[in-house]
Structure formats: structure tokens, C-alpha cells
Write an enzyme that holds these catalytic residues in place. Structure first.
Site, PDB file in Angstrom:
ATOM      1  N   GLU A 110      -3.882   7.506   8.139  1.00  0.00           N
ATOM      2  CA  GLU A 110      -4.619   8.316   7.159  1.00  0.00           C
ATOM      3  C   GLU A 110      -5.760   9.042   7.859  1.00  0.00           C
ATOM      4  OE1 GLU A 110      -4.559   5.477   3.142  1.00  0.00           O
ATOM      5  OE2 GLU A 110      -6.386   5.700   4.324  1.00  0.00           O
TER       6      GLU A 110
ATOM      7  N   LYS B 165       0.832  -1.212   0.000  1.00  0.00           N
ATOM      8  CA  LYS B 165       0.000   0.000   0.000  1.00  0.00           C
ATOM      9  C   LYS B 165       0.860   1.253   0.000  1.00  0.00           C
ATOM     10  CE  LYS B 165      -3.242  -2.871   0.148  1.00  0.00           C
ATOM     11  NZ  LYS B 165      -2.666  -3.648  -0.959  1.00  0.00           N
TER      12      LYS B 165
ATOM     13  N   ARG C 273      -5.678  -8.031 -10.604  1.00  0.00           N
ATOM     14  CA  ARG C 273      -6.290  -9.297 -11.037  1.00  0.00           C
ATOM     15  C   ARG C 273      -7.653  -9.008 -11.639  1.00  0.00           C
ATOM     16  NH1 ARG C 273      -7.590  -8.484  -5.653  1.00  0.00           N
ATOM     17  NH2 ARG C 273      -9.834  -8.509  -5.326  1.00  0.00           N
TER      18      ARG C 273
ATOM     19  N   HIS D 219     -15.728  -6.665   5.323  1.00  0.00           N
ATOM     20  CA  HIS D 219     -14.798  -6.436   4.217  1.00  0.00           C
ATOM     21  C   HIS D 219     -14.926  -7.465   3.106  1.00  0.00           C
ATOM     22  CE1 HIS D 219     -13.029  -3.193   6.369  1.00  0.00           C
ATOM     23  NE2 HIS D 219     -12.896  -3.959   7.421  1.00  0.00           N
TER      24      HIS D 219
HETATM   25  C1  MV4 Z   1     -10.513   3.498   4.834  1.00  0.00           C
HETATM   26  C2  MV4 Z   1     -11.778   3.833   5.331  1.00  0.00           C
HETATM   27  C3  MV4 Z   1     -11.974   5.138   5.802  1.00  0.00           C
HETATM   28  N1  MV4 Z   1     -10.963   6.014   5.803  1.00  0.00           N
HETATM   29  N2  MV4 Z   1      -9.522   4.405   4.840  1.00  0.00           N
HETATM   30  C4  MV4 Z   1     -11.356  -1.152   4.222  1.00  0.00           C
HETATM   31  C5  MV4 Z   1     -10.423  -2.196   3.686  1.00  0.00           C
HETATM   32  C6  MV4 Z   1      -9.564  -1.492   2.735  1.00  0.00           C
HETATM   33  N3  MV4 Z   1     -10.031  -1.800   1.389  1.00  0.00           N
HETATM   34  C7  MV4 Z   1      -9.690  -0.033   3.038  1.00  0.00           C
HETATM   35  N4  MV4 Z   1     -10.876   0.113   3.854  1.00  0.00           N
HETATM   36  C8  MV4 Z   1     -11.204   1.330   4.349  1.00  0.00           C
HETATM   37  N5  MV4 Z   1     -10.258   2.266   4.338  1.00  0.00           N
HETATM   38  C9  MV4 Z   1      -9.756   5.636   5.327  1.00  0.00           C
HETATM   39  N6  MV4 Z   1      -8.752   6.537   5.344  1.00  0.00           N
HETATM   40  C10 MV4 Z   1     -12.788   2.880   5.325  1.00  0.00           C
HETATM   41  C11 MV4 Z   1     -12.488   1.634   4.856  1.00  0.00           C
HETATM   42  C12 MV4 Z   1     -13.550   0.647   4.934  1.00  0.00           C
HETATM   43  C13 MV4 Z   1     -14.044   0.105   3.801  1.00  0.00           C
HETATM   44  C14 MV4 Z   1     -13.539   0.500   2.575  1.00  0.00           C
HETATM   45  C15 MV4 Z   1     -14.065  -0.085   1.457  1.00  0.00           C
HETATM   46  C16 MV4 Z   1     -15.076  -1.039   1.554  1.00  0.00           C
HETATM   47  C17 MV4 Z   1     -15.559  -1.422   2.757  1.00  0.00           C
HETATM   48  C18 MV4 Z   1     -15.072  -0.849   3.915  1.00  0.00           C
HETATM   49  C19 MV4 Z   1     -15.566  -1.220   5.139  1.00  0.00           C
HETATM   50  C20 MV4 Z   1     -15.056  -0.653   6.251  1.00  0.00           C
HETATM   51  C21 MV4 Z   1     -14.026   0.284   6.161  1.00  0.00           C
END
Ligand code: MV4
Length: 511
Positions: free
Chosen positions: A204, A120, A296, A239
């Protein structure tokens, strides 16, 4: 230069995606070779393949994750190329490189492109160079608690702690205030260590209740990169995506162009080739933030295929064979709306625990606007050893309403006997008022699942009514026999009322 099309492709995967890829091979006149573990001997992808090779025990490390065994089958079968599907080795740079070393074409990006996007923090550094908007915070792991404190104070709470080697929410910590930071940082570091063997944690600005919207990109090996529209993937549980749709209800043509051009810049910055997806978080003000890139083909690719009319697996194979993209960006046209339900062998009444076992009856929907990508069949036994995804049911329509109505109709036709599935969850989602109004964010499903299901409540009420009606009938007839009368002096009134009541409540209880 002219490149020969493959004659034989090895599919290093299982389940619905292995069936999906082998179908594309057959449509292109390419032989499909598959591999299977001991528990997958009778699996659908084995039955449909031209050649099938056993590669070992159920454990993925002994089979679908075993690079040596898979390359050995590639050599023995004379496969020209390998399609990794998703999951398993699909984002494993060592595997991509091992294919090159073995002289077998990997249908996907290069190992170098995978590496550029895998961490990341490296991805964020690449984005910085590409001028891509991402969430304010650090692009490298925090060195100390003091540094984390300083960054958090600068970007403002709430903040999100994330494992650099992580993904899918593992090792993430949402921190609302300064006094929680120390323990959260320790927790994130130890979980990152345990899960990924890498303690690097970055910080973040937290985007509250974001939408997860991702952009499909496609790049050939001649420098042509296009975007194919976005997918709304906000309906997730722990997730894990549950339902995806394309296009996103909140993305208009201008926003699509902005997201698409950023995604293309990301792919070009990583010298990306083949199919890839750039993930964004989108806040309530529709600001978009780069999240990560998936190197992918994704589970949810069918919704993009349906609204663009393109076959992404055909295109992946052609790109890997050295062909140029057969179209330009301006030829990509989005029409209609598609919604995908991931049908899992899980028990919604038991915390969605996996529900393996034999499929004793399978009634599968079809009809206008319905696509089913399935890895199951009646009589097959769902193994416990892998992700319990059975099939994807996709509804397509002229607009979102028609897609919803077709999917609702198809779900009412879907029945899988012998195991539990999450089909009832989709019936509930599709009739939910917030869903139908497209009021979606990553917290939607958690909120909906916390509420009692009105249909279940109604069914229980109907059940109570049916029991009461039955008891009433029994008592009523005994009462009438014993000379009791209703207020108007005739027993017919009760008989009439209870007979209507009985039939209505029985109908309700069966819904
Ligand atoms: C975040 C976020 C809020 N703020 N980053 C979840 C797993 C990874 N794909 C990144 N994710 C998140 N990152 C910041 N700065 C909220 C999430 C998140 C989320 C993101 C996408 C899809 C589902 C989610 C469920 C919970 C939190």
C-alpha cells in the site's frame, strides 16, 4: 416476529470485560454464567457471576480459547447465548459457527460476516464493491518481487508491506526507497509465515504519521444499520492502544457523516449484524482511508457509550435476541467528550514489562464524570498469564477540556499498591502540551516517551535540592557553632533561607 429474551448468558471471557458484560446481564434481569481458568479462581468476574465453571489450566488454549470446553459449559448451564467479549474467541468464525451448531446464540456477527472481514485482502475486495476509499495499492498479495517493484513505483514511495492474514502491525514493513524493497518483502513474508502461517503480503501507499480513527457501527438482524460516532485511537504504543477518546478532536459534523456513511456501507457490504468497528487511517489533509473492520465489541466502547448515552452491551444482547434497533440514525446525538485510560499492570520504569502480583492497597477514584470498568480488587493477585489490562478509567465532560481536568483529578486519586501500573503515564500524557492541543497522530506516544519527563527531572532536581539543603543545614549549624557568619553577619539568614529551601524542596520531591 416476537423473540424471547435470553434467560441466561455465558460470558466466554475474563477480566474487566467479563465484569462489564455480566453487569449488563444483571441490569436486564438475565443470569450470568462465567468460566474461569485455574489462576482466575478468585477473579472478580467469578465472584460477581450467578454461576461459575472451571474450564482448565491458565494457558488460554486450555481455557478461554477452548471452544469444546466453553460449549460444554453452555450446554451444562443451559445458557441461551454466549457473549465473547473482545480478544480470545470474539473474532473466531469457527467459534461463531460452533455456537450456531450447538443451538446457542452467538452475541456478535455471523461466521460468514466475520470471514468476509477477517482477511485484509478479502475486506479490501468487499470495499471495492462498496465504493469505499482505501489506501492506494494492491487488494491481493503480491505474486513476485517484480510485481511489488512495479506497484511501488506506480503508487510512489514510501510504501507499506502488510501481511494479508495480519493485523495490529505484525508483519508490517515501511519501505522508503526501491533499494530496500527486496529485503523488506522477504522479511514481511517470513514474519507473516511465522505469525499467521500465511505468506500473503500486499503493498500500500504509506500514509505518513496517520491518525487512527474508528467508527462504531451497530446493525440489527432486520437490515437496520447505524453509526454511533467515531473514536480517536492514535495514542498507541507498539500497536497497543493506550488512550482513546470520543469524539475525535479533528472530526466535524460533515466528516463524521462521511465516515459514518462509509462505515455503514462497509457493514452492509459484509451483511454485518451486531456491534462492529470500521477502522480508518486519516492523513494530515484529513483524507480518510479504510483500514480494516473489527468484528467484535472493542475495549474502548465506553467512550462511545458516554457521548451517545447508549449502552452497547444492552443493545448487542437485544439485537442477538432478534429485536429491532430502538432508534434511527437521526436519533443518534453526540454530546460532550470522553477520554479512556487503559490501566495496565506494567512497570513504566522497566520498559512497561508486565508487573503481576498481589494488590495490597487499592484507592480508586469516583466523583462527577468518572467511570471505572475494572476487573481488580484489593487483595487480588494479578496473574502473569494474560493481557495485563486491570481497568479502564474514563473521564467524561461537557467538552474535551473538562474531560481532561476530570481525568487528571481522578488519576491523582488512583493508587494501586503492591504492583506497578502505568497510571503515571496518563498523568504525563494529560499534561502534555501537544496532547492538550489535540496534536495527535500514531507517532505521538513514541515521540513523547523519547523525551525526558520534565516532572521526573524536576523531582530529581528537587531531590538534589533537598539533599543539598540537608547537608547545608548540617554544615551550616556546625559552621555557626564554629563562629562562621553569613555575609550580613547573622546565622539567622542561613537558617531562614535553608528552612524555606528545605520545606519547598521536600514538597517538590513528594509531588
Ligand atoms: C498503515 C500505516 C500507514 N500507511 N498503512 C498499523 C497496524 C494496522 N492497524 C495498520 N497500521 C498502519 N497501517 C498504511 N498504508 C500506518 C499504520 C500504523 C498504525 C495504524 C494505526 C494505529 C497505529 C499505528 C501505528 C503504526 C503504524
Amino acid at each position: 416476529m416476537f423473540k424471547k429474551m435470553f434467560k441466561k448468558i455465558l460470558i466466554a471471557n475474563r477480566g474487566e470485560i467479563a465484569v462489564r458484560v455480566l453487569r449488563a446481564c444483571h441490569e436486564m434481569g438475565i443470569a450470568a454464567v462465567v468460566v474461569y481458568s485455574d489462576v482466575d479462581r478468585a477473579a472478580l468476574h467469578v465472584r460477581k457471576a450467578d454461576e461459575a465453571y472451571p474450564i482448565g489450566a491458565a494457558a488460554a488454549s486450555e481455557s478461554y480459547l477452548n471452544i469444546g470446553k466453553i460449549l460444554d459449559v453452555a450446554k451444562r448451564s443451559g445458557a441461551d447465548a454466549i457473549h465473547p467479549g473482545y480478544g480470545f474467541l470474539s473474532e473466531n468464525a469457527k467459534f461463531a459457527q460452533a455456537c450456531v451448531d450447538a443451538g446457542v446464540k452467538f452475541i456478535g456477527p455471523t461466521a460468514a460476516a466475520m470471514d468476509a472481514m477477517g482477511s485484509k485482502t478479502r475486506a479490501r475486495q468487499a470495499m471495492e464493491r462498496a465504493g469505499v476509499p482505501f489506501v492506494p495499492g494492491t487488494s491481493r498479495g503480491v505474486e513476485s518481487f517484480e510485481q511489488a517493484e512495479e506497484v511501488a513505483a506506480r503508487i510512489g514511495y514510501p510504501v507499506m508491506l502488510k501481511a494479508a492474514a495480519g493485523g495490529g502491525g505484525k508483519g508490517m514493513r515501511l519501505v522508503h526507497a526501491a533499494d530496500e524493497l527486496k529485503s523488506a518483502l522477504e522479511g514481511a513474508r517470513s514474519e507473516a509465515e511465522r505469525s499467521f502461517g500465511d505468506r500473503e503480503v500486499y503493498i500500500e501507499k504509506a500514509i505518513v504519521n496517520p491518525r487512527h480513527i474508528e467508527m462504531q457501527v451497530l446493525a440489527d438482524e432486520h437490515g437496520n444499520t447505524v453509526y454511533l460516532g467515531e473514536r480517536e485511537c492514535s495514542l498507541q504504543r507498539r500497536h497497543q492502544k493506550v488512550l482513546e477518546e470520543a469524539p475525535s478532536p479533528i472530526v466535524d459534523a460533515d466528516m463524521r457523516r462521511r465516515m459514518g456513511e462509509v462505515a455503514v456501507r462497509v457493514a452492509q457490504a459484509a451483511r454485518y449484524t451486531n456491534a462492529g468497528t470500521v477502522e480508518f487511517l486519516v492523513d494530515q489533509q484529513k483524507n480518510l482511508y479504510f483500514l480494516e473492520m473489527n468484528t467484535r465489541l472493542q475495549v474502548e466502547h465506553p467512550v462511545t457509550e458516554l457521548i451517545t448515552g447508549l449502552d452497547l452491551v444492552h443493545l448487542q444482547i437485544r439485537i442477538a435476541a432478534g429485536e429491532k434497533l430502538p432508534f434511527e440514525q437521526e436519533d443518534v446525538y453526540i454530546r460532550g467528550h470522553a477520554i479512556e485510560c487503559r490501566i495496565y499492570a506494567e512497570d513504566p520504569d522497566n520498559n512497561y514489562f508486565p508487573s503481576p502480583g498481589k494488590i495490597t492497597l487499592l484507592l480508586a477514584p469516583s466523583g462527577p464524570g468518572i467511570r471505572r470498568d475494572s476487573g481488580m480488587y484489593e487483595g487480588w493477585s494479578v496473574p502473569i498469564d494474560y493481557d495485563p489490562l486491570l481497568a479502564k478509567l474514563i473521564g467524561y465532560g461537557t467538552d474535551r477540556e473538562q474531560a481532561i481536568s476530570r481525568l487528571t483529578r481522578a488519576l491523582s486519586e488512583y493508587f494501586v499498591g503492591g504492583i506497578k501500573t502505568n497510571i503515571s503515564l496518563f498523568r504525563r500524557i494529560l499534561r502534555d502540551a501537544d496532547f492538550r492541543a489535540a496534536k495527535l497522530d500514531t507517532g505521538f506516544l513514541d515521540r513523547m516517551l523519547k523525551e525526558p519527563d520534565d516532572r521526573v527531572v524536576d523531582a530529581r532536581a528537587a531531590e538534589v535540592a533537598a539533599i543539598a539543603a540537608g547537608m547545608f543545614a548540617a554544615l551550616g549549624s556546625r559552621g555557626a557553632a564554629a563562629g562562621e557568619r553569613t555575609a550580613d553577619g547573622s546565622s539567622q539568614a542561613i537558617d531562614k533561607a535553608e528552612s524555606n529551601w528545605k520545606s519547598v524542596s521536600r514538597r517538590e520531591a513528594l509531588r
